[in-house]
Scaffold this active site. Structure first.
Site: not given
Length: 292
Positions: A8-9, A14, A42, A47, A72, A105
């Site tokens: 439901g979130v 995009l 994201d 990273y 992640k 990930h």
């Protein structure tokens, strides 16, 4: 444009990605993306730029609840207790108390016991309200099947390589069967620019995509992003250039026809550009994720 996840979130369809964006360029790139209109950012522990993502969000001047933050857990932090601590590390670097979407990930098929433990931790974090939704990345259908043998919560998102040259229809079908949203990394085939798809061509040079773009007065990148959105996927393009960041967001004022969508689908080569999920092992890809 928003996507409603299976719990439901609501999440922007995009988003803006920061894979391979150097930390010193990440703050301004994120601030620029948010100023442009993006509301989904994201990132990932692996990273090495979560801290800068958080700073970019703060410098945007937007309230925390206006930005959907996705990150992640890296394979080195798999296992139940390790993944719980991975949340603390990521939240600390991002400067947030709650992460909107936390995903694993990689599938790490060679040590799937650790993957299951990490996913149980995500379920705990979800139940405790410390994350808004949970999911996975680079999971193939067999990995999803194995996960759901013991998981109590289906992934809200599966982030995988999807672009016109590599559409992964079997993964998309497996996601749909679970009510899992397919989220595309390398959504405009950027990976095809530096990694051969078999014949050395890039999505950006494809004449078919170019023809569709010309018909709409858009760029090839915009056509590919529109393809994702119209077919119900989330997409997270990345760039550090302000004009490209803006271009990639300017995709809400046109529609592709059914024929055009089919023409893009027909470009699938079945050739992966990124690493095969089966090749991801702790020996080859393990690395320590620093503390917050």
């Amino acid at each position: 444009m928003e996507a409603t996840l299976n719990n439901g979130v609501r999440m922007p369809a995009l988003g803006f990605g920061v894979y391979q964006t150097p930390p010193d360029a990440t703050v301004e790139a994120v601030r620029t993306a948010l100023e442009t209109g993006y509301r989904l950012i994201d990132t990932a522990a692996a990273y090495g730029n979560e801290r800068e993502v958080g700073e970019g969000i703060r410098r945007s001047g937007l309230d925390r609840d206006e930005v959907f933050v996705e990150t992640k857990v890296w394979i080195s932090d798999y296992g139940y207790d390790q993944a719980l601590h991975a949340f603390d590390k990521s939240a600390g670097k991002l400067g947030v108390d709650r992460i909107d979407l936390l995903i694993l990930h990689q599938a790490l098929p060679g040590r799937f016991d650790l993957t299951r433990g990490a996913y149980r931790a995500l379920e705990t974090l979800l139940a405790d309200g410390r994350v808004g939704a949970i999911g996975v990345s680079n999971f193939m259908p067999e990995h999803l099947d194995a996960l759901m043998e013991q998981a109590g919560v289906a992934p809200a998102v599966n982030q995988v390589e999807v672009h016109p040259f590599f559409a992964q229809p079997s993964v998309q079908a497996a996601d749909a069967a679970l009510g899992t949203l397919t989220q595309a990394w390398s959504p405009i085939g950027g990976i095809t620019s530096y990694r051969s798809t078999g014949d050395g061509t890039s999505t950006f040079d494809d004449p078919g995509i170019g023809k569709i773009a010309g018909a709409h007065g858009k760029t090839s990148a915009q056509v590919m992003l529109r393809w994702h959105l119209q077919q119900g996927r989330s997409a997270i393009p990345k760039s550090v250039r302000a004009e490209r960041i803006a271009e990639n967001f300017d995709v809400f004022d046109f529609d592709l026809t059914g024929e055009e969508l089919a023409a893009l689908d027909a470009l699938d080569t079945g050739v992966r550009g990124g690493p095969d999920p089966e090749d991801i092992t702790l020996d080859n890809f393990g690395m320590a994720i620093p503390e917050a």
